[in-house]
Write a protein that holds these residues in place. Sequence first.
Motif, PDB file in Angstrom:
ATOM      1  N   ALA A 101      18.327  53.411  34.299  1.00 56.09           N
ATOM      2  CA  ALA A 101      19.356  52.414  34.579  1.00 56.09           C
ATOM      3  C   ALA A 101      18.802  51.143  35.242  1.00 56.09           C
ATOM      4  CB  ALA A 101      20.469  53.024  35.417  1.00 56.09           C
ATOM      5  N   PRO A 102      17.940  51.243  36.267  1.00 56.81           N
ATOM      6  CA  PRO A 102      17.440  50.001  36.879  1.00 56.81           C
ATOM      7  C   PRO A 102      16.709  49.102  35.885  1.00 56.81           C
ATOM      8  CG  PRO A 102      17.004  51.876  38.305  1.00 56.81           C
ATOM      9  CD  PRO A 102      17.459  52.441  36.995  1.00 56.81           C
ATOM     10  N   ASP A 103      15.933  49.706  34.965  1.00 56.72           N
ATOM     11  CA  ASP A 103      15.216  48.912  33.974  1.00 56.72           C
ATOM     12  C   ASP A 103      16.178  48.283  32.974  1.00 56.72           C
ATOM     13  OD1 ASP A 103      12.833  49.646  35.164  1.00 56.72           O
ATOM     14  OD2 ASP A 103      12.507  51.346  33.817  1.00 56.72           O
ATOM     15  N   VAL A 104      17.191  49.040  32.576  1.00 60.59           N
ATOM     16  CA  VAL A 104      18.189  48.520  31.646  1.00 60.59           C
ATOM     17  C   VAL A 104      18.883  47.304  32.241  1.00 60.59           C
ATOM     18  CG1 VAL A 104      20.414  49.014  30.538  1.00 60.59           C
ATOM     19  CG2 VAL A 104      18.566  50.702  30.442  1.00 60.59           C
ATOM     20  N   MET A 105      19.311  47.414  33.481  1.00 60.49           N
ATOM     21  CA  MET A 105      20.049  46.322  34.095  1.00 60.49           C
ATOM     22  C   MET A 105      19.134  45.135  34.422  1.00 60.49           C
ATOM     23  SD  MET A 105      22.675  47.821  33.506  1.00 60.49           S
ATOM     24  CE  MET A 105      23.461  46.217  33.610  1.00 60.49           C
ATOM     25  N   GLU A 106      17.877  45.407  34.730  1.00 62.84           N
ATOM     26  CA  GLU A 106      16.939  44.305  34.958  1.00 62.84           C
ATOM     27  C   GLU A 106      16.725  43.515  33.677  1.00 62.84           C
ATOM     28  OE1 GLU A 106      12.451  43.434  36.752  1.00 62.84           O
ATOM     29  OE2 GLU A 106      13.191  45.498  36.604  1.00 62.84           O
ATOM     30  N   GLU A 107      16.655  44.220  32.545  1.00 61.69           N
ATOM     31  CA  GLU A 107      16.486  43.526  31.265  1.00 61.69           C
ATOM     32  C   GLU A 107      17.749  42.740  30.905  1.00 61.69           C
ATOM     33  OE1 GLU A 107      14.889  42.007  27.835  1.00 61.69           O
ATOM     34  OE2 GLU A 107      13.891  42.953  29.550  1.00 61.69           O
ATOM     35  N   ALA A 108      18.916  43.319  31.132  1.00 61.90           N
ATOM     36  CA  ALA A 108      20.162  42.586  30.878  1.00 61.90           C
ATOM     37  C   ALA A 108      20.217  41.319  31.728  1.00 61.90           C
ATOM     38  CB  ALA A 108      21.362  43.478  31.169  1.00 61.90           C
ATOM     39  N   GLU A 109      19.807  41.442  32.981  1.00 58.95           N
ATOM     40  CA  GLU A 109      19.794  40.285  33.888  1.00 58.95           C
ATOM     41  C   GLU A 109      18.828  39.216  33.381  1.00 58.95           C
ATOM     42  OE1 GLU A 109      21.179  38.314  37.336  1.00 58.95           O
ATOM     43  OE2 GLU A 109      21.811  40.259  36.545  1.00 58.95           O
ATOM     44  N   ALA A 110      17.676  39.629  32.889  1.00 63.08           N
ATOM     45  CA  ALA A 110      16.689  38.670  32.383  1.00 63.08           C
ATOM     46  C   ALA A 110      17.214  37.951  31.148  1.00 63.08           C
ATOM     47  CB  ALA A 110      15.381  39.392  32.073  1.00 63.08           C
ATOM     48  N   GLN A 111      17.903  38.669  30.278  1.00 61.22           N
ATOM     49  CA  GLN A 111      18.448  38.047  29.077  1.00 61.22           C
ATOM     50  C   GLN A 111      19.587  37.081  29.409  1.00 61.22           C
ATOM     51  OE1 GLN A 111      19.212  40.966  25.962  1.00 61.22           O
ATOM     52  NE2 GLN A 111      17.277  42.016  26.364  1.00 61.22           N
ATOM     53  N   LEU A 112      20.409  37.443  30.386  1.00 62.03           N
ATOM     54  CA  LEU A 112      21.453  36.526  30.840  1.00 62.03           C
ATOM     55  C   LEU A 112      20.828  35.262  31.436  1.00 62.03           C
ATOM     56  CD1 LEU A 112      24.425  35.879  31.460  1.00 62.03           C
ATOM     57  CD2 LEU A 112      24.162  37.184  33.590  1.00 62.03           C
ATOM     58  N   ARG A 113      19.797  35.441  32.233  1.00 56.61           N
ATOM     59  CA  ARG A 113      19.125  34.294  32.844  1.00 56.61           C
ATOM     60  C   ARG A 113      18.506  33.402  31.766  1.00 56.61           C
ATOM     61  NH1 ARG A 113      16.680  37.045  36.274  1.00 56.61           N
ATOM     62  NH2 ARG A 113      14.732  37.395  35.148  1.00 56.61           N
ATOM     63  N   TRP A 114      17.940  34.006  30.734  1.00 51.19           N
ATOM     64  CA  TRP A 114      17.339  33.246  29.626  1.00 51.19           C
ATOM     65  C   TRP A 114      18.379  32.335  28.998  1.00 51.19           C
ATOM     66  CZ3 TRP A 114      17.920  32.265  24.502  1.00 51.19           C
ATOM     67  CH2 TRP A 114      16.805  31.837  23.772  1.00 51.19           C
ATOM     68  N   MET A 115      19.580  32.852  28.764  1.00 51.39           N
ATOM     69  CA  MET A 115      20.630  32.027  28.165  1.00 51.39           C
ATOM     70  C   MET A 115      21.062  30.903  29.099  1.00 51.39           C
ATOM     71  SD  MET A 115      23.082  34.597  25.960  1.00 51.39           S
ATOM     72  CE  MET A 115      24.003  33.188  25.331  1.00 51.39           C
ATOM     73  N   ARG A 116      21.251  31.235  30.361  1.00 49.88           N
ATOM     74  CA  ARG A 116      21.711  30.220  31.315  1.00 49.88           C
ATOM     75  C   ARG A 116      20.700  29.097  31.479  1.00 49.88           C
ATOM     76  NH1 ARG A 116      24.306  34.201  35.999  1.00 49.88           N
ATOM     77  NH2 ARG A 116      26.406  34.344  35.051  1.00 49.88           N
ATOM     78  N   GLU A 117      19.424  29.430  31.406  1.00 53.17           N
ATOM     79  CA  GLU A 117      18.386  28.414  31.531  1.00 53.17           C
ATOM     80  C   GLU A 117      18.374  27.452  30.348  1.00 53.17           C
ATOM     81  OE1 GLU A 117      14.911  30.800  31.972  1.00 53.17           O
ATOM     82  OE2 GLU A 117      15.168  31.070  34.150  1.00 53.17           O
ATOM     83  N   ARG A 118      19.039  27.840  29.260  1.00 58.31           N
ATOM     84  CA  ARG A 118      19.115  26.997  28.056  1.00 58.31           C
ATOM     85  C   ARG A 118      20.508  26.401  27.869  1.00 58.31           C
ATOM     86  NH1 ARG A 118      15.304  30.325  28.353  1.00 58.31           N
ATOM     87  NH2 ARG A 118      13.317  30.012  27.281  1.00 58.31           N
ATOM     88  N   ASP A 119      21.218  26.280  28.974  1.00 56.41           N
ATOM     89  CA  ASP A 119      22.561  25.676  28.960  1.00 56.41           C
ATOM     90  C   ASP A 119      23.522  26.431  28.064  1.00 56.41           C
ATOM     91  OD1 ASP A 119      21.803  23.634  30.735  1.00 56.41           O
ATOM     92  OD2 ASP A 119      20.997  22.439  29.075  1.00 56.41           O
ATOM     93  N   LEU A 120      23.359  27.739  27.991  1.00 55.86           N
ATOM     94  CA  LEU A 120      24.280  28.608  27.264  1.00 55.86           C
ATOM     95  C   LEU A 120      24.727  29.702  28.232  1.00 55.86           C
ATOM     96  CD1 LEU A 120      22.373  29.013  23.875  1.00 55.86           C
ATOM     97  CD2 LEU A 120      24.439  27.655  24.251  1.00 55.86           C
TER      98      LEU A 120
END
Length: 276
Positions: A101-120
Amino acid sequence: MSRRLVVTADDLGREQGTTEVIAELLAEGHVSATTLICVSPVAEAAAKQVRELGVLPRLHVTLTSERGLPRWQPLAVTGSLADQDGTLSADPMVLGARGEAPDVMEEAEAQLRWMRERDLAPVAADSHAGTLYGLHGRSWLAETLEWCARHGLAFRLPRDPEPYFGGPLPPPFAGAHERAVAHADALGVAIPETIATNRHTAAELGTYETLRDDYLRRLAALPEGTSELFLHPSREDAVEGPDGVVRSWEARLLRDPVWHGAIESEDVEVVEGWWD
Protein backbone atom coordinates in the motif's frame (compact mmCIF):
# COMPACT_ATOMS: atom_id res chain seq x y z
CA MET A 1 -33.90 13.30 -11.63
CA SER A 2 -32.49 12.84 -15.14
CA ARG A 3 -30.08 10.40 -16.69
CA ARG A 4 -26.62 11.83 -17.31
CA LEU A 5 -23.62 10.13 -18.87
CA VAL A 6 -19.90 10.81 -18.88
CA VAL A 7 -18.48 9.44 -22.14
CA THR A 8 -14.80 8.81 -21.44
CA ALA A 9 -11.98 7.85 -23.78
CA ASP A 10 -9.51 5.99 -21.58
CA ASP A 11 -5.75 5.67 -22.08
CA LEU A 12 -4.68 9.03 -23.46
CA GLY A 13 -0.89 8.78 -23.71
CA ARG A 14 -0.82 4.98 -24.06
CA GLU A 15 1.09 5.40 -27.33
CA GLN A 16 0.97 7.79 -30.27
CA GLY A 17 -1.82 6.14 -32.27
CA THR A 18 -4.26 6.01 -29.37
CA THR A 19 -3.35 9.53 -28.32
CA GLU A 20 -4.05 10.91 -31.80
CA VAL A 21 -7.45 9.20 -31.99
CA ILE A 22 -8.53 10.43 -28.55
CA ALA A 23 -7.39 13.98 -29.32
CA GLU A 24 -9.44 13.90 -32.53
CA LEU A 25 -12.53 12.62 -30.71
CA LEU A 26 -12.16 15.34 -28.08
CA ALA A 27 -11.80 18.03 -30.74
CA GLU A 28 -14.86 16.66 -32.58
CA GLY A 29 -16.93 16.62 -29.38
CA HIS A 30 -17.59 12.88 -29.53
CA VAL A 31 -16.33 12.20 -25.98
CA SER A 32 -16.79 14.36 -22.91
CA ALA A 33 -13.77 13.21 -20.90
CA THR A 34 -10.45 11.40 -21.09
CA THR A 35 -7.92 9.82 -18.74
CA LEU A 36 -4.15 10.28 -18.92
CA ILE A 37 -1.44 7.63 -18.45
CA CYS A 38 1.44 9.63 -16.96
CA VAL A 39 4.10 6.89 -17.01
CA SER A 40 4.15 6.51 -20.80
CA PRO A 41 6.88 8.12 -22.94
CA VAL A 42 4.06 9.74 -24.94
CA ALA A 43 2.51 11.36 -21.84
CA GLU A 44 4.35 14.68 -22.24
CA ALA A 45 3.12 15.19 -25.79
CA ALA A 46 -0.36 14.02 -24.85
CA ALA A 47 -0.53 16.52 -21.99
CA LYS A 48 0.44 19.31 -24.40
CA GLN A 49 -2.25 18.27 -26.88
CA VAL A 50 -5.10 18.29 -24.38
CA ARG A 51 -3.94 21.59 -22.85
CA GLU A 52 -4.19 23.13 -26.33
CA LEU A 53 -7.72 21.70 -26.64
CA GLY A 54 -8.70 23.15 -23.27
CA VAL A 55 -9.42 19.69 -21.89
CA LEU A 56 -8.58 18.64 -18.33
CA PRO A 57 -8.00 14.86 -18.24
CA ARG A 58 -8.48 12.67 -15.20
CA LEU A 59 -5.51 10.92 -13.63
CA HIS A 60 -5.45 7.29 -14.83
CA VAL A 61 -3.43 5.82 -11.94
CA THR A 62 -1.21 3.30 -13.75
CA LEU A 63 0.60 0.55 -11.89
CA THR A 64 1.18 -1.94 -14.71
CA SER A 65 2.72 -1.86 -18.17
CA GLU A 66 0.82 -2.77 -21.34
CA ARG A 67 1.38 -6.00 -23.24
CA GLY A 68 2.80 -5.31 -26.68
CA LEU A 69 4.54 -2.07 -25.65
CA PRO A 70 7.98 -1.39 -24.14
CA ARG A 71 7.54 -1.56 -20.38
CA TRP A 72 6.86 1.61 -18.46
CA GLN A 73 8.72 2.81 -15.38
CA PRO A 74 7.03 4.15 -12.24
CA LEU A 75 7.52 7.82 -11.43
CA ALA A 76 8.31 7.17 -7.76
CA VAL A 77 10.78 4.73 -6.19
CA THR A 78 10.21 1.25 -7.57
CA GLY A 79 9.66 -0.56 -4.25
CA SER A 80 7.22 -3.45 -4.50
CA LEU A 81 5.64 -2.29 -7.76
CA ALA A 82 8.46 -3.00 -10.20
CA ASP A 83 10.41 -5.96 -11.53
CA GLN A 84 14.16 -6.24 -11.02
CA ASP A 85 14.81 -4.09 -14.09
CA GLY A 86 12.80 -1.26 -12.53
CA THR A 87 9.83 -1.54 -14.90
CA LEU A 88 6.18 -2.21 -14.14
CA SER A 89 4.95 -5.73 -14.82
CA ALA A 90 2.37 -6.14 -17.57
CA ASP A 91 0.51 -8.71 -15.45
CA PRO A 92 -2.01 -7.24 -12.96
CA MET A 93 -1.91 -10.52 -11.00
CA VAL A 94 1.81 -10.03 -10.32
CA LEU A 95 1.11 -6.55 -8.99
CA GLY A 96 -1.83 -7.83 -6.94
CA ALA A 97 0.38 -10.42 -5.27
CA ARG A 98 3.29 -8.19 -4.29
CA GLY A 99 2.22 -4.54 -4.26
CA GLU A 100 2.43 -2.79 -0.89
CA ALA A 101 0.00 0.00 0.00
CA PRO A 102 2.67 2.65 0.81
CA ASP A 103 4.33 2.09 -2.58
CA VAL A 104 1.00 2.19 -4.40
CA MET A 105 0.02 5.47 -2.81
CA GLU A 106 3.48 6.98 -3.31
CA GLU A 107 3.22 6.21 -7.02
CA ALA A 108 -0.30 7.68 -7.21
CA GLU A 109 1.01 10.80 -5.48
CA ALA A 110 3.90 11.06 -7.95
CA GLN A 111 1.56 10.76 -10.93
CA LEU A 112 -0.77 13.41 -9.51
CA ARG A 113 2.21 15.70 -8.95
CA TRP A 114 3.38 15.07 -12.54
CA MET A 115 0.04 16.31 -13.87
CA ARG A 116 -0.09 19.34 -11.60
CA GLU A 117 3.41 20.37 -12.63
CA ARG A 118 2.13 20.51 -16.23
CA ASP A 119 -0.83 22.75 -15.44
CA LEU A 120 -3.24 19.82 -15.53
CA ALA A 121 -4.67 19.67 -12.01
CA PRO A 122 -7.17 16.79 -12.25
CA VAL A 123 -10.43 16.80 -10.33
CA ALA A 124 -10.87 13.02 -10.48
CA ALA A 125 -8.88 9.80 -10.68
CA ASP A 126 -9.46 6.22 -11.73
CA SER A 127 -7.57 2.96 -12.04
CA HIS A 128 -5.86 1.71 -15.20
CA ALA A 129 -6.59 -2.01 -15.65
CA GLY A 130 -8.64 -1.94 -12.44
CA THR A 131 -5.60 -2.70 -10.31
CA LEU A 132 -6.66 -0.58 -7.32
CA TYR A 133 -9.92 -2.47 -6.79
CA GLY A 134 -8.60 -5.81 -5.56
CA LEU A 135 -9.80 -7.77 -8.60
CA HIS A 136 -6.29 -9.15 -9.13
CA GLY A 137 -5.27 -9.79 -5.53
CA ARG A 138 -4.66 -7.08 -2.96
CA SER A 139 -7.09 -4.17 -2.78
CA TRP A 140 -5.99 -0.59 -2.15
CA LEU A 141 -9.46 0.94 -2.34
CA ALA A 142 -9.55 2.22 1.23
CA GLU A 143 -6.15 3.90 0.90
CA THR A 144 -7.07 5.28 -2.54
CA LEU A 145 -10.33 6.81 -1.31
CA GLU A 146 -8.53 8.43 1.63
CA TRP A 147 -5.92 9.79 -0.79
CA CYS A 148 -8.69 11.13 -3.05
CA ALA A 149 -10.34 12.81 -0.07
CA ARG A 150 -7.07 14.52 0.90
CA HIS A 151 -6.70 15.92 -2.61
CA GLY A 152 -10.37 16.66 -3.28
CA LEU A 153 -10.59 14.11 -6.10
CA ALA A 154 -13.63 12.21 -7.32
CA PHE A 155 -13.05 8.52 -8.04
CA ARG A 156 -14.38 5.94 -10.51
CA LEU A 157 -16.12 3.54 -8.14
CA PRO A 158 -19.62 2.51 -9.23
CA ARG A 159 -22.35 2.81 -6.64
CA ASP A 160 -24.10 -0.03 -8.51
CA PRO A 161 -21.51 -2.45 -9.94
CA GLU A 162 -23.87 -4.87 -11.70
CA PRO A 163 -23.96 -3.15 -15.12
CA TYR A 164 -20.17 -3.40 -15.28
CA PHE A 165 -19.86 -6.98 -14.04
CA GLY A 166 -22.96 -8.23 -15.79
CA GLY A 167 -24.65 -9.42 -12.60
CA PRO A 168 -24.31 -9.52 -8.83
CA LEU A 169 -20.82 -9.54 -7.38
CA PRO A 170 -19.61 -12.72 -5.67
CA PRO A 171 -20.10 -12.47 -1.88
CA PRO A 172 -16.50 -11.56 -0.94
CA PHE A 173 -16.38 -8.80 -3.56
CA ALA A 174 -19.92 -7.64 -2.78
CA GLY A 175 -19.06 -7.02 0.86
CA ALA A 176 -15.85 -5.21 -0.03
CA HIS A 177 -17.71 -3.07 -2.54
CA GLU A 178 -20.40 -2.08 -0.05
CA ARG A 179 -17.74 -1.05 2.46
CA ALA A 180 -15.89 0.96 -0.19
CA VAL A 181 -19.03 2.85 -1.25
CA ALA A 182 -19.83 3.63 2.39
CA HIS A 183 -16.22 4.77 2.90
CA ALA A 184 -16.41 7.05 -0.16
CA ASP A 185 -19.63 8.60 1.09
CA ALA A 186 -18.20 9.12 4.57
CA LEU A 187 -15.12 10.81 3.10
CA GLY A 188 -17.12 12.93 0.67
CA VAL A 189 -15.49 11.36 -2.40
CA ALA A 190 -17.87 11.67 -5.36
CA ILE A 191 -18.51 8.40 -7.23
CA PRO A 192 -20.66 7.62 -10.32
CA GLU A 193 -24.01 5.86 -10.15
CA THR A 194 -22.68 3.07 -12.31
CA ILE A 195 -20.03 2.42 -14.94
CA ALA A 196 -20.02 0.41 -18.16
CA THR A 197 -17.57 -0.64 -20.83
CA ASN A 198 -17.02 -3.41 -23.35
CA ARG A 199 -15.43 -6.50 -21.84
CA HIS A 200 -15.69 -8.80 -24.86
CA THR A 201 -12.99 -9.79 -27.33
CA ALA A 202 -13.22 -9.34 -31.08
CA ALA A 203 -13.77 -13.09 -31.46
CA GLU A 204 -16.65 -13.04 -28.97
CA LEU A 205 -18.25 -10.02 -30.64
CA GLY A 206 -17.74 -11.10 -34.23
CA THR A 207 -18.78 -7.82 -35.83
CA TYR A 208 -18.82 -4.09 -35.20
CA GLU A 209 -22.61 -4.15 -35.20
CA THR A 210 -22.62 -6.56 -32.26
CA LEU A 211 -20.43 -4.19 -30.26
CA ARG A 212 -22.67 -1.26 -31.19
CA ASP A 213 -25.81 -3.15 -30.20
CA ASP A 214 -24.28 -3.97 -26.82
CA TYR A 215 -23.48 -0.31 -26.17
CA LEU A 216 -26.98 0.69 -27.28
CA ARG A 217 -28.41 -1.79 -24.79
CA ARG A 218 -26.22 -0.34 -22.04
CA LEU A 219 -27.33 3.15 -22.98
CA ALA A 220 -31.01 2.21 -22.74
CA ALA A 221 -30.47 0.59 -19.34
CA LEU A 222 -28.78 3.59 -17.70
CA PRO A 223 -30.25 4.40 -14.28
CA GLU A 224 -31.21 7.81 -12.99
CA GLY A 225 -28.27 9.94 -11.89
CA THR A 226 -24.82 10.31 -13.46
CA SER A 227 -23.08 7.23 -14.83
CA GLU A 228 -19.90 6.72 -16.83
CA LEU A 229 -19.29 4.89 -20.06
CA PHE A 230 -15.59 4.40 -20.65
CA LEU A 231 -14.19 3.18 -23.93
CA HIS A 232 -10.69 2.62 -25.28
CA PRO A 233 -10.76 4.05 -28.81
CA SER A 234 -7.70 3.74 -31.00
CA ARG A 235 -6.49 2.73 -34.44
CA GLU A 236 -6.33 -0.97 -35.19
CA ASP A 237 -2.62 -0.79 -36.04
CA ALA A 238 -1.76 1.02 -32.79
CA VAL A 239 -2.69 -1.85 -30.46
CA GLU A 240 -1.17 -5.29 -30.80
CA GLY A 241 -3.41 -8.29 -31.51
CA PRO A 242 -7.21 -8.54 -31.58
CA ASP A 243 -7.56 -5.76 -28.98
CA GLY A 244 -6.72 -3.36 -31.78
CA VAL A 245 -9.83 -4.47 -33.67
CA VAL A 246 -12.12 -3.77 -30.71
CA ARG A 247 -10.50 -0.41 -30.02
CA SER A 248 -10.93 0.65 -33.64
CA TRP A 249 -14.60 -0.40 -33.43
CA GLU A 250 -15.01 1.77 -30.35
CA ALA A 251 -13.55 4.76 -32.21
CA ARG A 252 -16.04 4.04 -35.00
CA LEU A 253 -18.92 3.82 -32.53
CA LEU A 254 -18.19 7.24 -31.08
CA ARG A 255 -18.62 8.76 -34.56
CA ASP A 256 -21.61 6.61 -35.54
CA PRO A 257 -24.82 8.60 -36.21
CA VAL A 258 -26.82 5.65 -34.85
CA TRP A 259 -25.05 6.03 -31.49
CA HIS A 260 -25.60 9.76 -31.35
CA GLY A 261 -29.22 9.32 -32.38
CA ALA A 262 -29.74 6.86 -29.54
CA ILE A 263 -28.30 9.29 -27.00
CA GLU A 264 -30.82 11.87 -28.19
CA SER A 265 -33.80 9.49 -28.35
CA GLU A 266 -33.02 8.08 -24.90
CA ASP A 267 -32.93 11.65 -23.55
CA VAL A 268 -29.51 11.11 -21.96
CA GLU A 269 -27.51 14.21 -21.17
CA VAL A 270 -23.77 13.88 -21.87
CA VAL A 271 -21.71 15.62 -19.17
CA GLU A 272 -18.04 16.03 -18.26
CA GLY A 273 -18.12 14.44 -14.83
CA TRP A 274 -20.24 12.82 -12.15
CA TRP A 275 -19.00 15.11 -9.36
CA ASP A 276 -20.96 18.22 -10.31
